[in-house]
Design a protein around this motif. Structure first.
Motif, PDB file in Angstrom:
ATOM      1  N   ARG A 107       5.828   7.737   2.789  1.00  0.00           N
ATOM      2  CA  ARG A 107       4.996   7.950   3.971  1.00  0.00           C
ATOM      3  C   ARG A 107       3.953   6.853   4.137  1.00  0.00           C
ATOM      4  O   ARG A 107       3.356   6.705   5.194  1.00  0.00           O
ATOM      5  CB  ARG A 107       4.322   9.319   3.896  1.00  0.00           C
ATOM      6  N   ARG A 108       3.677   6.106   3.086  1.00  0.00           N
ATOM      7  CA  ARG A 108       2.833   4.897   3.096  1.00  0.00           C
ATOM      8  C   ARG A 108       1.349   5.156   3.351  1.00  0.00           C
ATOM      9  O   ARG A 108       0.505   4.656   2.606  1.00  0.00           O
ATOM     10  CB  ARG A 108       3.339   3.880   4.141  1.00  0.00           C
ATOM     11  N   VAL A 109       1.023   5.924   4.378  1.00  0.00           N
ATOM     12  CA  VAL A 109      -0.392   6.124   4.726  1.00  0.00           C
ATOM     13  C   VAL A 109      -1.187   6.756   3.586  1.00  0.00           C
ATOM     14  O   VAL A 109      -2.354   6.384   3.378  1.00  0.00           O
ATOM     15  CB  VAL A 109      -0.514   6.950   6.018  1.00  0.00           C
ATOM     16  N   PRO A 110      -0.631   7.716   2.803  1.00  0.00           N
ATOM     17  CA  PRO A 110      -1.404   8.238   1.672  1.00  0.00           C
ATOM     18  C   PRO A 110      -1.862   7.164   0.691  1.00  0.00           C
ATOM     19  O   PRO A 110      -2.916   7.298   0.070  1.00  0.00           O
ATOM     20  CB  PRO A 110      -0.429   9.218   1.007  1.00  0.00           C
ATOM     21  N   VAL A 111      -1.092   6.081   0.573  1.00  0.00           N
ATOM     22  CA  VAL A 111      -1.517   4.984  -0.306  1.00  0.00           C
ATOM     23  C   VAL A 111      -2.791   4.336   0.240  1.00  0.00           C
ATOM     24  O   VAL A 111      -3.738   4.073  -0.505  1.00  0.00           O
ATOM     25  CB  VAL A 111      -0.395   3.933  -0.434  1.00  0.00           C
ATOM     26  N   LEU A 112      -2.823   4.095   1.553  1.00  0.00           N
ATOM     27  CA  LEU A 112      -4.001   3.503   2.173  1.00  0.00           C
ATOM     28  C   LEU A 112      -5.217   4.419   2.040  1.00  0.00           C
ATOM     29  O   LEU A 112      -6.325   3.957   1.729  1.00  0.00           O
ATOM     30  CB  LEU A 112      -3.721   3.216   3.648  1.00  0.00           C
ATOM     31  N   LEU A 113      -5.008   5.701   2.255  1.00  0.00           N
ATOM     32  CA  LEU A 113      -6.122   6.653   2.117  1.00  0.00           C
ATOM     33  C   LEU A 113      -6.607   6.718   0.672  1.00  0.00           C
ATOM     34  O   LEU A 113      -7.816   6.813   0.420  1.00  0.00           O
ATOM     35  CB  LEU A 113      -5.674   8.033   2.596  1.00  0.00           C
ATOM     36  N   ALA A 114      -5.667   6.676  -0.266  1.00  0.00           N
ATOM     37  CA  ALA A 114      -6.061   6.690  -1.683  1.00  0.00           C
ATOM     38  C   ALA A 114      -6.846   5.437  -2.040  1.00  0.00           C
ATOM     39  O   ALA A 114      -7.826   5.487  -2.798  1.00  0.00           O
ATOM     40  CB  ALA A 114      -4.822   6.810  -2.562  1.00  0.00           C
ATOM     41  N   LEU A 173     -15.021  -1.789   4.684  1.00  0.00           N
ATOM     42  CA  LEU A 173     -14.690  -2.727   5.748  1.00  0.00           C
ATOM     43  C   LEU A 173     -13.794  -3.840   5.212  1.00  0.00           C
ATOM     44  O   LEU A 173     -12.840  -4.275   5.878  1.00  0.00           O
ATOM     45  CB  LEU A 173     -15.965  -3.312   6.349  1.00  0.00           C
ATOM     46  N   GLY A 174     -14.091  -4.309   4.008  1.00  0.00           N
ATOM     47  CA  GLY A 174     -13.223  -5.307   3.376  1.00  0.00           C
ATOM     48  C   GLY A 174     -11.828  -4.763   3.120  1.00  0.00           C
ATOM     49  O   GLY A 174     -10.826  -5.453   3.330  1.00  0.00           O
ATOM     50  N   LEU A 175     -11.754  -3.518   2.679  1.00  0.00           N
ATOM     51  CA  LEU A 175     -10.453  -2.872   2.469  1.00  0.00           C
ATOM     52  C   LEU A 175      -9.671  -2.788   3.773  1.00  0.00           C
ATOM     53  O   LEU A 175      -8.466  -3.103   3.823  1.00  0.00           O
ATOM     54  CB  LEU A 175     -10.648  -1.465   1.897  1.00  0.00           C
ATOM     55  N   ALA A 176     -10.340  -2.362   4.854  1.00  0.00           N
ATOM     56  CA  ALA A 176      -9.671  -2.228   6.149  1.00  0.00           C
ATOM     57  C   ALA A 176      -9.158  -3.577   6.640  1.00  0.00           C
ATOM     58  O   ALA A 176      -8.023  -3.677   7.125  1.00  0.00           O
ATOM     59  CB  ALA A 176     -10.640  -1.618   7.162  1.00  0.00           C
ATOM     60  N   ALA A 177      -9.980  -4.617   6.502  1.00  0.00           N
ATOM     61  CA  ALA A 177      -9.548  -5.952   6.926  1.00  0.00           C
ATOM     62  C   ALA A 177      -8.369  -6.432   6.092  1.00  0.00           C
ATOM     63  O   ALA A 177      -7.406  -7.006   6.621  1.00  0.00           O
ATOM     64  CB  ALA A 177     -10.713  -6.938   6.822  1.00  0.00           C
ATOM     65  N   GLY A 178      -8.424  -6.182   4.790  1.00  0.00           N
ATOM     66  CA  GLY A 178      -7.333  -6.598   3.918  1.00  0.00           C
ATOM     67  C   GLY A 178      -6.042  -5.858   4.210  1.00  0.00           C
ATOM     68  O   GLY A 178      -4.962  -6.450   4.256  1.00  0.00           O
ATOM     69  N   ALA A 179      -6.138  -4.544   4.424  1.00  0.00           N
ATOM     70  CA  ALA A 179      -4.950  -3.754   4.714  1.00  0.00           C
ATOM     71  C   ALA A 179      -4.349  -4.109   6.060  1.00  0.00           C
ATOM     72  O   ALA A 179      -3.132  -4.031   6.251  1.00  0.00           O
ATOM     73  CB  ALA A 179      -5.293  -2.263   4.660  1.00  0.00           C
ATOM     74  N   LEU A 180      -5.191  -4.505   7.008  1.00  0.00           N
ATOM     75  CA  LEU A 180      -4.704  -4.845   8.350  1.00  0.00           C
ATOM     76  C   LEU A 180      -4.062  -6.223   8.383  1.00  0.00           C
ATOM     77  O   LEU A 180      -2.992  -6.414   8.961  1.00  0.00           O
ATOM     78  CB  LEU A 180      -5.854  -4.770   9.347  1.00  0.00           C
ATOM     79  N   LEU A 181      -4.715  -7.208   7.752  1.00  0.00           N
ATOM     80  CA  LEU A 181      -4.227  -8.591   7.812  1.00  0.00           C
ATOM     81  C   LEU A 181      -3.280  -8.934   6.664  1.00  0.00           C
ATOM     82  O   LEU A 181      -2.517  -9.906   6.765  1.00  0.00           O
ATOM     83  CB  LEU A 181      -5.411  -9.557   7.822  1.00  0.00           C
ATOM     84  N   ILE A 279      -1.600   2.437  11.387  1.00  0.00           N
ATOM     85  CA  ILE A 279      -0.572   2.381  12.431  1.00  0.00           C
ATOM     86  C   ILE A 279       0.415   1.255  12.136  1.00  0.00           C
ATOM     87  O   ILE A 279       1.640   1.426  12.240  1.00  0.00           O
ATOM     88  CB  ILE A 279      -1.213   2.192  13.811  1.00  0.00           C
ATOM     89  N   ARG A 280      -0.100   0.102  11.740  1.00  0.00           N
ATOM     90  CA  ARG A 280       0.788  -1.018  11.415  1.00  0.00           C
ATOM     91  C   ARG A 280       1.661  -0.683  10.215  1.00  0.00           C
ATOM     92  O   ARG A 280       2.840  -1.042  10.160  1.00  0.00           O
ATOM     93  CB  ARG A 280      -0.045  -2.267  11.119  1.00  0.00           C
ATOM     94  N   LEU A 281       1.101   0.036   9.269  1.00  0.00           N
ATOM     95  CA  LEU A 281       1.832   0.406   8.067  1.00  0.00           C
ATOM     96  C   LEU A 281       3.000   1.334   8.397  1.00  0.00           C
ATOM     97  O   LEU A 281       4.061   1.258   7.783  1.00  0.00           O
ATOM     98  CB  LEU A 281       0.876   1.087   7.086  1.00  0.00           C
ATOM     99  N   ARG A 282       2.776   2.211   9.364  1.00  0.00           N
ATOM    100  CA  ARG A 282       3.815   3.179   9.737  1.00  0.00           C
ATOM    101  C   ARG A 282       4.867   2.589  10.662  1.00  0.00           C
ATOM    102  O   ARG A 282       6.049   2.949  10.594  1.00  0.00           O
ATOM    103  CB  ARG A 282       3.164   4.383  10.440  1.00  0.00           C
ATOM    104  N   ARG A 284       5.504  -0.910  11.539  1.00  0.00           N
ATOM    105  CA  ARG A 284       6.033  -2.259  11.411  1.00  0.00           C
ATOM    106  C   ARG A 284       6.609  -2.470  10.036  1.00  0.00           C
ATOM    107  O   ARG A 284       6.236  -1.819   9.064  1.00  0.00           O
ATOM    108  CB  ARG A 284       4.943  -3.304  11.693  1.00  0.00           C
ATOM    109  N   ASP A 285       7.525  -3.458   9.953  1.00  0.00           N
ATOM    110  CA  ASP A 285       8.133  -3.787   8.679  1.00  0.00           C
ATOM    111  C   ASP A 285       7.078  -4.376   7.749  1.00  0.00           C
ATOM    112  O   ASP A 285       6.085  -4.959   8.179  1.00  0.00           O
ATOM    113  CB  ASP A 285       9.259  -4.820   8.863  1.00  0.00           C
ATOM    114  N   LEU A 286       7.328  -4.241   6.471  1.00  0.00           N
ATOM    115  CA  LEU A 286       6.401  -4.760   5.484  1.00  0.00           C
ATOM    116  C   LEU A 286       6.708  -6.221   5.213  1.00  0.00           C
ATOM    117  O   LEU A 286       7.833  -6.680   5.325  1.00  0.00           O
ATOM    118  CB  LEU A 286       6.496  -3.954   4.183  1.00  0.00           C
ATOM    119  N   GLY A 287       5.655  -6.914   4.797  1.00  0.00           N
ATOM    120  CA  GLY A 287       5.880  -8.298   4.439  1.00  0.00           C
ATOM    121  C   GLY A 287       4.687  -9.164   4.777  1.00  0.00           C
ATOM    122  O   GLY A 287       3.740  -8.721   5.361  1.00  0.00           O
TER     123      GLY A 287
END
Length: 287
Positions: A107-114, A173-181, A279-282, A284-287
């Motif tokens: 499901r991927r998103v639980p990793v981001l929340l964790a 905020l650093g986590l969010a930027a890192g996870a997004l980019l 949203i991007r995690l759910r 879009r493809d990973l990479g």
């Protein structure tokens, strides 16, 4: 007529481990990184050292009050948690371990929340140690004047607690930027621009076209100054400044959000890119 034995109910298929297990796994990863301990140690030590130097330089002033130097180094202390958050947000992608991680947690998103949970917890500890180092930094200067810092005095608790809150916000905020980019350098550059460069540009813009020697009514500043100050109030650094400012009152011509409103602004700066990363995690493809 033979009775048919009831088959045991088949357990519902799981889409991955429980959230508690994901949090434990992310916590283990975070503590296993050498960079986590290095960033935490540098943040605490440098803050304590700079505060000590600032307080020592001010201790010769006739009206010296040690607690006035508590916040001298804290405005730069957010860089450590910011870097830590970026490293957590980009770690899975920069090392390639996202493949095994998301195979275990489809499901991927639980990793981001964790990751958000463990980042907030780690930076909370770092924040408490950082303000503790700042307090220790003013003690020698206070002792040289034969005084004891009044940590319960007006504005001091807000400064210390607000600083911890701002550091946690910077880490998230650093986590969010890192996870997004998903790449450390672009994420760190974007976060530094928002937290460090933008406030300087706004401060410069607020002074453009105004006479520094002219007297201005704080309640009726020039329109350009009021606009720039309003924008700055809704930036992460503006919100952090309001959280730690004992005097309050806000910038000239800008709304006074108070500590509660400023905390909501800072939370919004974290929530929006974090939601975009989810949203991007759910989708879009990973990479």
């Amino acid at each position: 007529m033979t009775a048919t034995a009831e088959l045991p109910a088949r357990p519902a298929a799981r889409s991955g481990p429980s959230f508690a297990r994901v949090v434990r796994a992310e916590w283990t990863k975070l503590l296993g990184l050498r960079s986590t301990h290095v960033v935490a140690a540098v943040t605490v030590v440098v803050t304590g050292l700079l505060t000590h130097l600032s307080a020592s330089a001010s201790s010769g002033d006739p009206g010296f009050v040690a607690t006035r130097n508590l916040g001298d180094a804290l405005p730069l202390a957010f860089l450590g948690p910011l870097v830590l958050g970026v490293l957590v947000g980009t770690g899975e992608f920069s090392t390639g371990t996202f493949r095994s991680t998301f195979a275990a947690v489809p499901r991927r998103v639980p990793v981001l929340l964790a990751q958000a949970v463990v980042t907030a917890a780690a930076v909370l500890v770092v924040g408490v140690l950082t303000v503790g180092a700042a307090v220790l930094g003013i003690l020698p200067a206070a002792a040289s004047r034969g005084t004891t810092p009044d940590l319960a005095g007006a504005g001091v608790p807000q400064l210390l607690l607000g600083t911890v809150g701002f550091l946690v916000g910077a880490g998230l905020l650093g986590l969010a930027a890192g996870a997004l980019l998903r790449r450390p350098v672009p994420a760190l550059v974007a976060a530094v621009v928002v937290l460090l460069v933008a406030p300087v540009v706004l401060a410069f813009a607020a002074g453009v076209g105004t006479d520094p020697l002219a007297e201005h009514d704080p309640e009726h500043p020039p329109a350009a100054t009021a606009l720039v100050n309003t924008v700055e109030t809704f930036t992460p650094v503006g919100a952090g400044s309001a959280l730690t400012n004992p005097g309050g009152g806000g910038l000239d011509g800008a709304p006074d959000l108070g500590a509660g409103g400023s905390a909501l602004v800072l939370a919004g700066w974290v929530a929006v890119p974090l939601a975009a990363a989810a949203i991007r995690l759910r989708r879009r493809d990973l990479g």
